[in-house]
Design a protein around this motif. Structure first.
Motif, PDB file in Angstrom:
ATOM      1  N   THR A   4       0.722  -1.215  -0.095  1.00 23.14           N
ATOM      2  CA  THR A   4       0.073   0.014  -0.064  1.00 23.14           C
ATOM      3  C   THR A   4       0.971   1.283   0.040  1.00 23.14           C
ATOM      4  O   THR A   4       2.156   1.245   0.087  1.00 23.14           O
ATOM      5  CB  THR A   4      -0.903  -0.064   1.270  1.00 23.14           C
ATOM      6  N   THR A   5       0.146   2.292  -0.340  1.00 25.37           N
ATOM      7  CA  THR A   5       0.935   3.663  -0.126  1.00 25.37           C
ATOM      8  C   THR A   5       1.649   4.058   1.168  1.00 25.37           C
ATOM      9  O   THR A   5       2.913   4.510   1.372  1.00 25.37           O
ATOM     10  CB  THR A   5      -0.048   4.791  -0.534  1.00 25.37           C
ATOM     11  N   SER A   6       1.072   3.572   2.267  1.00 25.70           N
ATOM     12  CA  SER A   6       1.950   3.782   3.636  1.00 25.70           C
ATOM     13  C   SER A   6       2.732   2.894   3.782  1.00 25.70           C
ATOM     14  O   SER A   6       3.841   3.069   4.516  1.00 25.70           O
ATOM     15  CB  SER A   6       0.603   3.463   4.733  1.00 25.70           C
ATOM     16  N   ASP A   7       2.800   1.718   3.227  1.00 28.86           N
ATOM     17  CA  ASP A   7       4.151   0.751   3.221  1.00 28.86           C
ATOM     18  C   ASP A   7       4.941   1.384   2.585  1.00 28.86           C
ATOM     19  O   ASP A   7       6.202   0.975   2.996  1.00 28.86           O
ATOM     20  CB  ASP A   7       3.596  -0.732   2.700  1.00 28.86           C
ATOM     21  N   ILE A   8       4.870   1.712   1.307  1.00 30.87           N
ATOM     22  CA  ILE A   8       6.014   2.560   0.566  1.00 30.87           C
ATOM     23  C   ILE A   8       6.523   3.693   1.380  1.00 30.87           C
ATOM     24  O   ILE A   8       7.841   3.732   1.406  1.00 30.87           O
ATOM     25  CB  ILE A   8       5.568   2.887  -0.984  1.00 30.87           C
ATOM     26  N   ALA A  13      11.034   5.831   4.491  1.00 33.61           N
ATOM     27  CA  ALA A  13      11.536   6.615   5.691  1.00 33.61           C
ATOM     28  C   ALA A  13      12.551   5.601   6.562  1.00 33.61           C
ATOM     29  O   ALA A  13      13.480   6.135   7.029  1.00 33.61           O
ATOM     30  CB  ALA A  13      10.103   6.825   6.768  1.00 33.61           C
ATOM     31  N   ALA A  14      12.523   4.259   6.356  1.00 29.21           N
ATOM     32  CA  ALA A  14      13.614   3.431   6.848  1.00 29.21           C
ATOM     33  C   ALA A  14      14.592   3.529   6.557  1.00 29.21           C
ATOM     34  O   ALA A  14      15.592   3.238   7.074  1.00 29.21           O
ATOM     35  CB  ALA A  14      12.875   1.970   7.159  1.00 29.21           C
ATOM     36  N   VAL A  15      14.642   3.509   5.061  1.00 24.74           N
ATOM     37  CA  VAL A  15      16.018   3.693   4.261  1.00 24.74           C
ATOM     38  C   VAL A  15      16.737   5.039   4.610  1.00 24.74           C
ATOM     39  O   VAL A  15      17.955   5.100   4.921  1.00 24.74           O
ATOM     40  CB  VAL A  15      15.794   3.640   3.038  1.00 24.74           C
ATOM     41  N   ILE A  16      15.970   6.202   4.592  1.00 25.63           N
ATOM     42  CA  ILE A  16      16.500   7.648   4.848  1.00 25.63           C
ATOM     43  C   ILE A  16      16.882   7.597   6.288  1.00 25.63           C
ATOM     44  O   ILE A  16      18.020   8.101   6.639  1.00 25.63           O
ATOM     45  CB  ILE A  16      15.595   8.579   4.407  1.00 25.63           C
ATOM     46  N   PRO A  18      16.431   5.365   9.982  1.00 22.20           N
ATOM     47  CA  PRO A  18      15.826   4.006  10.325  1.00 22.20           C
ATOM     48  C   PRO A  18      14.883   4.124  11.436  1.00 22.20           C
ATOM     49  O   PRO A  18      13.876   3.700  11.574  1.00 22.20           O
ATOM     50  CB  PRO A  18      17.041   3.384  10.797  1.00 22.20           C
ATOM     51  N   PRO A  19      15.330   5.262  12.476  1.00 22.47           N
ATOM     52  CA  PRO A  19      14.377   5.403  13.897  1.00 22.47           C
ATOM     53  C   PRO A  19      13.017   5.851  13.348  1.00 22.47           C
ATOM     54  O   PRO A  19      11.994   5.569  14.036  1.00 22.47           O
ATOM     55  CB  PRO A  19      14.981   6.338  14.746  1.00 22.47           C
ATOM     56  N   LEU A  20      12.894   6.557  12.298  1.00 20.39           N
ATOM     57  CA  LEU A  20      11.647   7.100  11.916  1.00 20.39           C
ATOM     58  C   LEU A  20      10.974   5.939  11.492  1.00 20.39           C
ATOM     59  O   LEU A  20       9.482   5.888  11.603  1.00 20.39           O
ATOM     60  CB  LEU A  20      11.773   8.221  10.654  1.00 20.39           C
ATOM     61  N   GLY A  21      11.613   5.096  10.651  1.00 21.82           N
ATOM     62  CA  GLY A  21      10.538   3.768  10.079  1.00 21.82           C
ATOM     63  C   GLY A  21      10.159   2.910  11.067  1.00 21.82           C
ATOM     64  O   GLY A  21       9.004   2.605  11.117  1.00 21.82           O
ATOM     65  N   VAL A  22      11.057   2.895  12.214  1.00 16.48           N
ATOM     66  CA  VAL A  22      10.661   2.156  13.371  1.00 16.48           C
ATOM     67  C   VAL A  22       9.374   2.900  14.036  1.00 16.48           C
ATOM     68  O   VAL A  22       8.522   2.016  14.451  1.00 16.48           O
ATOM     69  CB  VAL A  22      11.503   1.867  14.400  1.00 16.48           C
TER      70      VAL A  22
END
Length: 49
Positions: A4-8, A13-16, A18-22
């Motif tokens: 989904t768009t939120s998954d993308i 965010a996790a690549v740029i 990592p704490p934001l992705g978590v």
């Protein structure tokens, strides 16, 4: 399973940053604190080189 768009957004965010992705996936839990600590342990030595 389709992405989904939120998954993308979470993947980007996790690549740029990592704490934001978590944070987006798990919220403000001890997982976030552990991820911030591990990220700092990886970034600080990398800056010193």
């Amino acid at each position: 399973m389709a992405l989904t768009t939120s998954d993308i957004c979470k993947i980007i965010a996790a690549v740029i940053l990592p704490p934001l992705g978590v944070f987006l996936e798990r919220g403000c839990t001890c997982d976030l604190a552990i991820n911030i600590a591990l990220t700092c342990l990886g970034f600080i030595p990398g800056i010193g080189k």
